[in-house]
Design a protein around this motif. Structure first.
Motif, PDB file in Angstrom:
ATOM      1  N   VAL A 162       0.837  -1.203   0.000  1.00 33.59           N
ATOM      2  CA  VAL A 162       0.000   0.000   0.000  1.00 33.59           C
ATOM      3  C   VAL A 162       0.871   1.252   0.000  1.00 33.59           C
ATOM      4  O   VAL A 162       0.518   2.275  -0.579  1.00 33.59           O
ATOM      5  N   GLN A 163       2.047   1.133   0.630  1.00 32.35           N
ATOM      6  CA  GLN A 163       2.948   2.282   0.724  1.00 32.35           C
ATOM      7  C   GLN A 163       3.226   2.923  -0.624  1.00 32.35           C
ATOM      8  O   GLN A 163       3.090   4.136  -0.788  1.00 32.35           O
ATOM      9  N   SER A 164       3.611   2.106  -1.602  1.00 26.50           N
ATOM     10  CA  SER A 164       4.006   2.696  -2.879  1.00 26.50           C
ATOM     11  C   SER A 164       2.792   3.285  -3.599  1.00 26.50           C
ATOM     12  O   SER A 164       2.913   4.286  -4.300  1.00 26.50           O
ATOM     13  N   LEU A 208       0.273   8.175  -5.397  1.00 26.81           N
ATOM     14  CA  LEU A 208      -0.887   9.076  -5.364  1.00 26.81           C
ATOM     15  C   LEU A 208      -0.458  10.502  -5.015  1.00 26.81           C
ATOM     16  O   LEU A 208      -0.861  11.463  -5.676  1.00 26.81           O
ATOM     17  N   ILE A 209       0.390  10.622  -4.003  1.00 28.36           N
ATOM     18  CA  ILE A 209       0.852  11.960  -3.611  1.00 28.36           C
ATOM     19  C   ILE A 209       1.596  12.609  -4.776  1.00 28.36           C
ATOM     20  O   ILE A 209       1.390  13.784  -5.086  1.00 28.36           O
ATOM     21  N   GLN A 210       2.426  11.819  -5.439  1.00 30.53           N
ATOM     22  CA  GLN A 210       3.184  12.358  -6.576  1.00 30.53           C
ATOM     23  C   GLN A 210       2.271  12.841  -7.697  1.00 30.53           C
ATOM     24  O   GLN A 210       2.468  13.916  -8.266  1.00 30.53           O
ATOM     25  N   GLU A 211       1.284  12.024  -8.013  1.00 35.44           N
ATOM     26  CA  GLU A 211       0.360  12.390  -9.097  1.00 35.44           C
ATOM     27  C   GLU A 211      -0.370  13.683  -8.789  1.00 35.44           C
ATOM     28  O   GLU A 211      -0.466  14.590  -9.619  1.00 35.44           O
ATOM     29  N   GLU A 229      12.397   7.228  -4.031  1.00 39.16           N
ATOM     30  CA  GLU A 229      11.302   7.153  -4.987  1.00 39.16           C
ATOM     31  C   GLU A 229      10.759   8.514  -5.395  1.00 39.16           C
ATOM     32  O   GLU A 229      10.394   8.724  -6.542  1.00 39.16           O
ATOM     33  N   VAL A 230      10.670   9.434  -4.440  1.00 35.43           N
ATOM     34  CA  VAL A 230       9.891  10.635  -4.737  1.00 35.43           C
ATOM     35  C   VAL A 230      10.587  11.978  -4.568  1.00 35.43           C
ATOM     36  O   VAL A 230      10.107  12.979  -5.096  1.00 35.43           O
ATOM     37  N   ALA A 231      11.715  12.032  -3.830  1.00 31.66           N
ATOM     38  CA  ALA A 231      12.223  13.348  -3.439  1.00 31.66           C
ATOM     39  C   ALA A 231      13.061  14.022  -4.518  1.00 31.66           C
ATOM     40  O   ALA A 231      13.671  13.368  -5.357  1.00 31.66           O
ATOM     41  N   ASP A 232      13.057  15.367  -4.506  1.00 28.09           N
ATOM     42  CA  ASP A 232      13.990  16.147  -5.317  1.00 28.09           C
ATOM     43  C   ASP A 232      15.196  16.541  -4.469  1.00 28.09           C
ATOM     44  O   ASP A 232      16.320  16.513  -4.927  1.00 28.09           O
ATOM     45  N   ALA A 242      20.721  17.751  -3.166  1.00 28.46           N
ATOM     46  CA  ALA A 242      19.810  17.127  -4.121  1.00 28.46           C
ATOM     47  C   ALA A 242      19.853  15.617  -3.920  1.00 28.46           C
ATOM     48  O   ALA A 242      20.812  15.075  -3.382  1.00 28.46           O
ATOM     49  N   ILE A 243      18.825  14.930  -4.398  1.00 24.44           N
ATOM     50  CA  ILE A 243      18.652  13.509  -4.128  1.00 24.44           C
ATOM     51  C   ILE A 243      19.847  12.652  -4.570  1.00 24.44           C
ATOM     52  O   ILE A 243      20.346  11.836  -3.803  1.00 24.44           O
ATOM     53  N   ASP A 244      20.344  12.858  -5.786  1.00 25.17           N
ATOM     54  CA  ASP A 244      21.435  12.001  -6.279  1.00 25.17           C
ATOM     55  C   ASP A 244      22.703  12.179  -5.472  1.00 25.17           C
ATOM     56  O   ASP A 244      23.435  11.228  -5.211  1.00 25.17           O
ATOM     57  N   GLU A 245      22.965  13.424  -5.086  1.00 21.03           N
ATOM     58  CA  GLU A 245      24.152  13.710  -4.287  1.00 21.03           C
ATOM     59  C   GLU A 245      24.140  12.895  -3.000  1.00 21.03           C
ATOM     60  O   GLU A 245      25.145  12.318  -2.608  1.00 21.03           O
ATOM     61  N   ILE A 246      23.002  12.848  -2.345  1.00 19.26           N
ATOM     62  CA  ILE A 246      22.906  12.124  -1.082  1.00 19.26           C
ATOM     63  C   ILE A 246      23.173  10.643  -1.285  1.00 19.26           C
ATOM     64  O   ILE A 246      23.935  10.011  -0.566  1.00 19.26           O
TER      65      ILE A 246
END
Lengths: 342, 334
Positions: free
Chosen positions: A193-195, A200-203, A224-227, A242-246
């Motif tokens: 259900v989590q994903s 849904l939040i993303q949409e 999955e979702v963060a910038d 930013a997400i990739d840096e982390i």
């Protein structure tokens, strides 16, 4: 360039009999419309507290709050920390909304879900009770509840956990807010259900161009979702970028330790998960020096006993990548084996 | 919902049957013989037997109970073997040979007093208790909270027989607010509301004090508990004002359990408030049963008052359950 929400030096503390609990300490972050900021940390790291302060949900009489949090609205910027309580109340539910961790207890058990959504709607809209229920049904439909028109009259206990979280989302979004703060929205739910909820939040974020702050302790959710990401520890931000840096060039031993503690599909076999030893610090009378030092495996790599006597500043290690550590970028990448060029 | 109510109604009837039989059984076990009690000085075994037959005690408990139930529905003739015909119409609770009256008439005579006392006290303690409790919760730790705490302490630690006596002493004897000769006079609340108030205000207040204190405490802790629920935070996050949150969200949840105890307390008092009635000279159900037990051993009266008292509790239980199902949708679903 100003972003939609700009939090500067926000500190939240609670006076208790044992001393001042510094739950959130000099925290700064920002998030723009259409973007998602993830705030990551374990329980008690202060990740919820600063956002409850933005929503004005702390009891002002028993909480000490300093710093600022500006919402840059069309009518002009407004600091929700210093604004009068009544002003902040009128922003809640309309400009900024929040959904909570446990959808089981966050809905009122005595009122139908439609009633609860319609109540939020009628606060900022003219219309009859019937209009409100119609709007509630639309919202339930939007968040993917099957046969929404029939279910508006149902009570929270008649919904499953995931469905209840959808109801919470519908209620939070009924007035098209510009900022959604999601406080561990998937923690209490089944993994499957989590994903769905995250998607849904993303949409909805895309559809309404909302700024989203996602509070979580789950790095999988973040990926999955963060910038952008803020990692919090002991009430402070220890790393932000930013997400990739982390994920690929993390600059703080706590972040790397967190990353090592999640299972990875590409490293099965002999790979064992590494737990972070020790306990998170008490937020009453934090020790001198870096709050993570007692649990950090690299303390000996810093000259002298600097880690335990001096608190490192949040410094820019790479472009837009800040971390609170004395180790240099090269040192930490050699020690953790995380490549600079990944 | 209808199914739920029907089932509860059925349970209530069964429960009342069990209660009534138990009462008959208990009084049969008690080693006092009413037939001997009403026997005159020249008592012979034959006379006792005749009395026993007249009182309807010469048959088994089960038979007595069955006749009683029949009487409730059809009315009953108590004159068999006696000098004259005595008939009590339905619902007949028996015939008091001691008072030479149908028990239902006796009860109907005293019941308005008990009802007045109970309703008056109920309204007082509920309004004072709940509003003071909410106030104390809202002003937690402040003066209003402490003051209500003091009230709770006084109310719960003062027994009714002390407050009652103090009230009589000051209100009646010292300040002459009520004429002592009028104390306990029944007045019709519809035709003579002032007179009714003069009779019942102070007894009701005396009775209400202890209850009001308990309800203050209970309301306060309930409101505080509900205030820290997640769904109240949700209500705040929606942008509702504190006033609406309290009135709609907090109170709705906090008062639901109060409905339960209020219903049961109300029913309990309908069975008679012995001490308060005694102090203020009121003749209600409490005084009636007390006299029947201690002075006259009037068995039909004792059985009837006991049964009426427990019937109130059982029936109120049913009403409370239905009200609770209405208030809490989670109960309805089961």
């Amino acid at each position: 360039m100003t972003k939609f929400l700009e939090v500067k030096n926000l500190s939240v503390s609670f006076p208790t009999e044992d001393g001042l609990v510094k739950a959130s300490n000099d925290v700064s972050y920002s998030v723009d419309l259409g973007k998602t900021l993830a705030i990551v940390g374990e329980s008690g790291s202060g990740k919820s507290v600063s956002n409850l302060a933005i929503m004005g949900l702390h009891n002002r009489a028993t909480t000490q709050i300093s710093g600022s949090a500006f919402l840059n609205l069309d009518e002009g910027p407004i600091d929700v920390i210093t604004a009068p309580e009544e002003t902040v109340r009128r922003l809640r539910g309309k400009v900024m909304s929040m959904i909570f961790q446990d959808p089981m207890s966050a809905l009122h058990p005595y009122f139908s879900v439609g009633n609860q959504i319609a109540e939020a709607w009628s606060l900022y809209n003219e219309g009859s009770k019937r209009d409100g229920m119609k709007r509630a049904a639309e919202m339930l439909d939007l968040v993917g509840i099957p046969s929404a028109a029939d279910r508006v009259k149902d009570y929270p206990h008649q919904f499953s956990g995931g469905m209840r979280q959808r109801v919470m989302i519908a209620m939070a979004l009924v007035n098209n807010p510009k900022l959604l703060i999601a406080d561990e929205p998937t923690t209490a739910l089944d993994v499957t259900v989590q994903s769905q909820i995250l998607k849904l939040i993303q949409e909805i974020q895309k559809e309404f161009n909302m700024a989203v702050i996602l509070i979580t302790h789950d790095l999988g959710v973040v990926a999955e979702v963060a910038d952008n990401v803020c990692v919090m520890y002991g009430g402070k931000i220890v790393e932000t970028s930013a997400i990739d840096e982390i994920f690929y060039r993390s600059q703080h031993p706590y972040t790397t330790a967190l990353l090592d503690s999640i299972p990875r599909v590409d490293k099965f076999g002999s790979h064992r998960l590494k737990a972070i030893s020790g306990q998170p610090p008490s937020l009453i009378g934090l020790p001198k020096g870096c709050s993570f030092a007692p649990r950090c495996q690299f303390v000996s790599h810093v000259a002298g006993s600097r880690c335990t006597t001096e608190d490192p500043e949040l410094t820019e290690k790479a472009k837009d990548h800040f971390a609170r550590c004395f180790l240099s970028t090269e040192q930490i990448h050699t020690l953790t084996g995380r490549s600079v060029t990944a | 919902m209808l199914k739920y109510v029907t089932r509860r109604l059925l349970y209530t009837v069964i429960l009342l049957l069990i209660v009534s039989f138990t009462i008959f059984y208990i009084f049969d076990l008690i080693p006092v013989d009413p037939a001997r009690l009403i026997c005159s000085k020249q008592c012979t075994p034959a006379l006792v037997e005749a009395n026993r037959h007249r009182l309807g005690l010469d048959v088994s408990v089960l038979e007595q109970w069955w006749r009683f139930l029949q009487g409730l529905v059809q009315g009953r003739n108590y004159g068999e073997g006696g000098i004259k015909d005595i008939y009590c119409g339905a619902p007949s609770f028996g015939y008091s040979f001691n008072r030479h009256e149908c028990v239902s008439t006796v009860i109907a005579d005293v019941f308005p007093t008990t009802l007045s006392l109970t309703i008056g006290a109920f309204v007082m303690w509920l309004s004072v208790g709940v509003s003071l409790g909410v106030l104390a919760a809202r002003k937690k730790g402040k003066f209003a909270d402490r003051a209500s705490n003091a009230f709770v302490l006084i109310g719960t630690s003062l027994p009714t027989f002390i407050t009652g006596i103090l009230v009589v002493l000051f209100i009646v004897l010292k300040f002459h607010l009520v004429n002592p000769l009028e104390l306990g006079d029944w007045k019709n609340p519809i035709t003579d509301p002032i007179g009714w108030l003069r009779t019942f205000f102070f007894p009701c207040a005396t009775l209400a004090l202890a209850y009001a204190a308990t309800y203050t405490r209970f309301t306060r802790s309930n409101v505080l508990e509900i205030s820290s629920e997640d769904y109240i935070r949700t209500a705040r996050a929606k942008g509702l004002s504190e006033k609406v949150i309290l009135r709609k969200h907090t109170l709705r949840a906090a008062l639901a359990p109060i409905v339960t105890i209020a219903g049961l307390d109300f029913a309990g008092l309908l069975g008679g408030a012995i001490i308060t009635e005694g102090i203020f000279g009121l003749s209600g159900l409490g005084k009636l049963s007390l006299t029947a037990v201690l002075q006259t051993y009037d068995l039909p009266i004792i059985v009837a008052t006991t049964l009426v008292g427990s019937a109130f509790v059982v029936i109120m239980n049913l009403i409370v359950d239905i009200a609770y199902a209405y208030l809490d949708p989670r109960v309805r679903a089961e």
